[in-house]
Design an enzyme around this catalytic site. Structure first.
Site, mmCIF file in Angstrom:
data_model
loop_
_atom_site.group_PDB
_atom_site.id
_atom_site.type_symbol
_atom_site.label_atom_id
_atom_site.label_comp_id
_atom_site.label_asym_id
_atom_site.label_seq_id
_atom_site.Cartn_x
_atom_site.Cartn_y
_atom_site.Cartn_z
ATOM 1 N N GLU A 1 0.817 -1.221 0.000
ATOM 2 C CA GLU A 1 0.000 0.000 0.000
ATOM 3 C C GLU A 1 0.843 1.261 0.000
ATOM 4 O OE1 GLU A 1 -2.683 0.672 3.348
ATOM 5 O OE2 GLU A 1 -3.668 2.248 2.185
ATOM 6 N N ASP B 1 -0.951 -4.967 2.993
ATOM 7 C CA ASP B 1 -1.362 -3.721 3.647
ATOM 8 C C ASP B 1 -0.757 -3.773 5.045
ATOM 9 O OD1 ASP B 1 -4.477 -1.809 3.790
ATOM 10 O OD2 ASP B 1 -2.534 -1.497 4.765
ATOM 11 N N ILE C 1 -0.678 -1.748 7.623
ATOM 12 C CA ILE C 1 -1.677 -1.428 8.654
ATOM 13 C C ILE C 1 -2.977 -1.087 7.915
ATOM 14 C CG2 ILE C 1 -2.362 -0.009 10.609
ATOM 15 C CD1 ILE C 1 0.559 0.677 11.108
ATOM 16 N N ASP C 2 -3.874 -2.056 7.856
ATOM 17 C CA ASP C 2 -5.189 -1.778 7.274
ATOM 18 C C ASP C 2 -6.051 -1.249 8.419
ATOM 19 O OD1 ASP C 2 -7.258 -1.653 5.457
ATOM 20 O OD2 ASP C 2 -7.909 -3.704 5.846
ATOM 21 N N THR D 1 -5.793 2.349 9.024
ATOM 22 C CA THR D 1 -4.796 3.325 9.512
ATOM 23 C C THR D 1 -5.426 4.391 10.396
ATOM 24 O OG1 THR D 1 -3.358 3.009 7.591
ATOM 25 C CG2 THR D 1 -3.140 5.078 8.772
ATOM 26 N N ASP E 1 -6.287 -4.050 0.328
ATOM 27 C CA ASP E 1 -7.351 -4.076 1.338
ATOM 28 C C ASP E 1 -8.050 -5.431 1.366
ATOM 29 O OD1 ASP E 1 -8.305 -0.698 0.439
ATOM 30 O OD2 ASP E 1 -7.126 -1.343 2.173
HETATM 31 C C1 LIP Z 1 -9.243 1.501 4.811
HETATM 32 C C2 LIP Z 1 -10.143 0.335 4.517
HETATM 33 C C3 LIP Z 1 -11.583 0.639 4.923
HETATM 34 C C4 LIP Z 1 -12.074 1.827 4.151
HETATM 35 C C5 LIP Z 1 -11.202 3.017 4.488
HETATM 36 C C6 LIP Z 1 -9.737 2.737 4.130
HETATM 37 P P1 LIP Z 1 -6.604 1.904 4.969
HETATM 38 O O1 LIP Z 1 -7.932 1.170 4.383
HETATM 39 O O2 LIP Z 1 -9.661 -0.793 5.221
HETATM 40 O O3 LIP Z 1 -12.437 -0.448 4.671
HETATM 41 O O4 LIP Z 1 -13.419 2.094 4.460
HETATM 42 O O5 LIP Z 1 -11.666 4.144 3.775
HETATM 43 O O6 LIP Z 1 -9.629 2.560 2.736
HETATM 44 O O7 LIP Z 1 -6.526 3.200 4.230
HETATM 45 O O8 LIP Z 1 -6.786 2.108 6.419
HETATM 46 O O9 LIP Z 1 -5.461 0.967 4.642
#
Ligand code: LIP
Length: 261
Positions: free
Chosen positions: A68, A84, A86-87, A89, A217
């Site tokens: 990412e 990813d 940290i998904d 974030t 994601d």
């Molecule tokens: C997030 C996603 C989440 C989405 C957020 C964001 P990130 O990813 O996991 O589902 O709604 O807008 O995209 O940016 O935290 O890696």
């Protein structure tokens, strides 16, 4: 092969999780923004991705990498790691304990709808919940095998969703949600796509729908869902991905705005 890839993904997700939790104990601030002022990245996102890239170069030399935070490496082995670091974030930034390390090993063209996900791990380093799957070997939370149950009628379905970082797209997403909210039990917006997919696999929600997702994601989470007997789908004939992403039990019969989902 999938088994070995799976074991590497589990090992590295745990190592990355330790790094993330140790850094979260300190002060965290926004290092940069990406697609909008609310699309943030912290130094820990970048550090964790660099850590995982280096470890994968050590353990799986020649494999590709699609991260990412911009780390990209072409594969010379046919395997690409889609990561990813940290998904969720924003949850991490706010110290809300709902974020995950998401690591998938894919073969073929590393593009959603073209790739074959061989192994996937989604690890919440705060709760310690480790969701993992390898192709044809089932989907698990820890040692517990996951199997998606018969879906409830739509009016009793719990729907997880999320919103884009773009204001215009959010308004469109809320318009769709305004239609759906009266058709389902309730909605949950938890902020982490990979954990939303894991929630479908674990029966914690019945349907997950989101648009504008990135490959990292959903790469790992989609294997969790399909190996638990669920299905993933795109919208309007597009492959599951940025234009729209559904996952749920099969044969739900759910529809909204005249479209099955
Ligand atoms: C997030 C996603 C989440 C989405 C957020 C964001 P990130 O990813 O996991 O589902 O709604 O807008 O995209 O940016 O935290 O890696």
């Amino acid at each position: 092969m999938a088994h070995d890839l799976h074991d590497v993904a589990v090992k590295l997700a745990r190592e990355a999780g330790e790094l993330i939790v140790s850094r979260r104990a300190g002060h965290i601030e926004v290092a940069n923004t990406k697609s909008s002022d609310v699309d943030v990245v912290t130094a820990v996102d970048k550090e964790t991705e660099e850590f995982l890239f280096r470890r994968l170069q050590e353990l799986c030399p020649g494999d590709g990498f699609l991260g990412e935070e911009g780390q990209v490496e072409q594969s010379t082995t046919g395997v690409t790691w889609v990561v990813d670091p940290i998904d969720g974030t924003v949850n991490f930034l706010y110290n809300m304990p709902h974020y995950a390390v998401s690591i998938a090993a894919v073969t073929g063209d590393p593009t959603p709808g073209s790739w074959q996900v061989e192994a996937g791990v989604v690890f919440n380093p705060v709760t310690g919940e480790l969701f993992h799957a390898s192709l044809g070997q089932g989907s698990f939370l820890g040692e517990r095998r996951l199997q998606i149950a018969k879906p409830p009628p739509m009016n009793l379905a719990l729907l997880a969703t999320g919103f884009a970082y773009s204001t215009a797209m959010r308004r469109e997403q809320v318009r769709i949600l305004a239609e759906l909210i009266g058709e389902v039990r309730d909605i949950r917006r938890m902020g982490t796509a990979s954990l939303d997919l894991a929630a479908v696999a674990a029966g914690r929600v019945d349907v997950y729908f989101e648009r504008t997702l990135n490959p990292w994601d959903h790469a790992a989470g989609e294997l969790l869902v399909t190996e638990a007997g669920g299905v993933i789908a795109g919208i309007q004939g597009f492959a599951p991905g940025a234009r729209g992403y559904f996952c749920r039990a099969p044969h739900t019969g759910y529809s909204a705005e005249g479209k099955d989902f």
